[in-house]
Design an enzyme around this catalytic site. Structure first.
Site, short mmCIF file in Angstrom:
data_model
loop_
_atom_site.label_atom_id
_atom_site.label_comp_id
_atom_site.label_asym_id
_atom_site.label_seq_id
_atom_site.Cartn_x
_atom_site.Cartn_y
_atom_site.Cartn_z
N ALA A 61 0.84 -1.20 0.00
CA ALA A 61 0.00 0.00 0.00
C ALA A 61 0.87 1.25 0.00
O ALA A 61 2.02 1.23 0.44
CB ALA A 61 -0.91 0.00 1.22
N TYR A 63 1.32 3.10 -2.89
CA TYR A 63 1.54 3.47 -4.29
C TYR A 63 0.21 3.76 -4.97
O TYR A 63 -0.03 4.85 -5.45
CB TYR A 63 2.30 2.37 -5.03
CG TYR A 63 2.52 2.71 -6.49
CD1 TYR A 63 3.41 3.70 -6.85
CD2 TYR A 63 1.81 2.06 -7.49
CE1 TYR A 63 3.59 4.05 -8.18
CE2 TYR A 63 1.98 2.40 -8.82
CZ TYR A 63 2.87 3.40 -9.16
OH TYR A 63 3.03 3.75 -10.47
N ASN A 170 -4.14 -0.37 9.09
CA ASN A 170 -2.93 0.44 9.19
C ASN A 170 -3.02 1.37 10.40
O ASN A 170 -3.71 2.38 10.35
CB ASN A 170 -2.73 1.25 7.91
CG ASN A 170 -1.43 2.03 7.90
OD1 ASN A 170 -0.66 1.99 8.86
ND2 ASN A 170 -1.18 2.75 6.82
N SER A 172 -0.02 2.29 11.94
CA SER A 172 1.40 2.52 12.19
C SER A 172 2.00 3.66 11.39
O SER A 172 3.21 3.89 11.45
CB SER A 172 2.19 1.23 11.90
OG SER A 172 1.84 0.70 10.63
N SER A 173 1.19 4.41 10.64
CA SER A 173 1.73 5.57 9.94
C SER A 173 2.17 6.61 10.97
O SER A 173 1.42 6.92 11.90
CB SER A 173 0.69 6.18 9.01
OG SER A 173 1.14 7.44 8.53
#
Length: 328
Positions: A61, A63, A170, A172-173
């Protein structure tokens, strides 16, 4: 000759800033000129979490954020591709510039901030490929201003359940303030409980059980890895993706851009993410699928990921899409 074209293409993309180059590469894939498919070689095929992947190399993920070119990416030979991160409502992300090349380190720093067109736009595009072959996962996130971020993840599961082959949660950004706090044990327990409950409810209605993976940071202490492993095991999570970008700047050679805030990816992430991959394998045992992401740019680095995470089951691995080649 192919090396010449690769060099010329890279130089052409580097004439633009990183985000413009990314957009141009997406535009190129949207022309429909890409032909081919993933290699049909049984020796490369791998079954993970109930899904049969034609090969273990996938497009991570980051792109194809808005599900614009999943089939074009599969035609390039990837065994799977993952769109997103997608949030319920559109958001523009952080101000530009927000991607910075570190050429000497074969890396970039990004602080995009989950810029995407939202659930509606991605749902419309994915609906147009309904019935097509190929594994396309959906990476789901939370809006920056969400009052209940866990509810945003639940909404992603419910909205895309019929279209996604798997989900990545997600949390963890580093570019959404406070998001990584969801990796703390109490928050993670609630998150996984609500997300998996939604998955199970949707699965009963359509008799399909979509795998759910959790994407974690590479900057976690051993005690934090203990907590994540314990919750993932207890709640029977389908797998863990290791890892997102790092806040560390250790060992960088590039002078320009290294002091920018954001997540670092590319070659410098490889060792850190691979160490965390190995540590997580020690904690979850031999059976839970682990997906290695970060600095994969060759057969050798891919094999290292497999050796670090695949004890009795194969690990999948994805190229770190924030590295400067080929997109930026």
């Amino acid at each position: 000759m192919s090396g010449l074209f690769e060099t010329l293409g890279r130089r052409a993309l580097f004439a633009f800033d990183a985000e413009q180059a990314h957009g141009l590469s997406i535009a190129g894939l949207k022309t429909g000129l890409v032909t081919g498919s993933a290699p049909n070689d049984l020796a490369l095929s791998v079954k993970v979490a109930g899904l049969q992947f034609p090969n273990p190399l996938g497009m991570a993920a980051g792109y194809d954020k808005n599900a614009e070119v999943p089939d074009a990416l599969l035609k390039l030979g990837f065994g799977f591709t993952e769109i997103g991160t997608i949030t319920p409502r559109p958001q523009s992300g952080n101000p530009r510039p927000r991607i910075f090349r570190l050429v000497d380190d074969k890396a970039v720093i990004n602080r995009l901030g989950f810029n995407n067109e939202g659930h509606d736009a991605a749902f419309k595009r994915l609906s147009q490929r309904a019935g097509k072959s190929g594994i396309v996962g959906v990476n789901i996130g939370a809006n920056k201003d969400a009052e209940d971020r866990i509810a945003d993840y639940v909404a992603g599961i419910r909205r895309f359940y019929q279209l996604a082959r798997y989900f990545t949660v997600n949390i963890s950004s580093p570019n959404t303030p406070g998001l990584r706090n969801l990796q703390a044990r109490d928050s993670l327990r609630e998150l996984l409980s609500r997300v998996l409950e939604a998955r199970n409810e949707e699965g009963k209605m359509c008799t399909l059980k979509r795998p759910v993976f959790l994407k974690i940071a590479p900057d976690l202490a051993n005690e934090e890895l203990d907590d994540i492993a314990a919750e993932a095991t207890e709640q029977k999570l389908d797998g863990i993706i290791i890892s997102n970008t790092t806040l560390s700047r250790a060992g960088l050679k590039s002078a320009g851009g290294r002091d920018e805030t954001g997540g670092l990816s590319g070659a410098p992430l490889f060792d850190r993410s691979t160490i965390v991959l190995a540590r997580m394998r020690e904690r979850v045992g031999p059976d839970m699928p682990l997906i290695g992401v970060g600095g994969v740019d060759s057969a050798e680095t891919a094999l290292t990921k497999v050796k670090a995470g695949a004890r009795s089951r194969p690990a999948l691995y994805g190229p770190d899409l924030s590295r400067p080649e080929p997109a930026y």
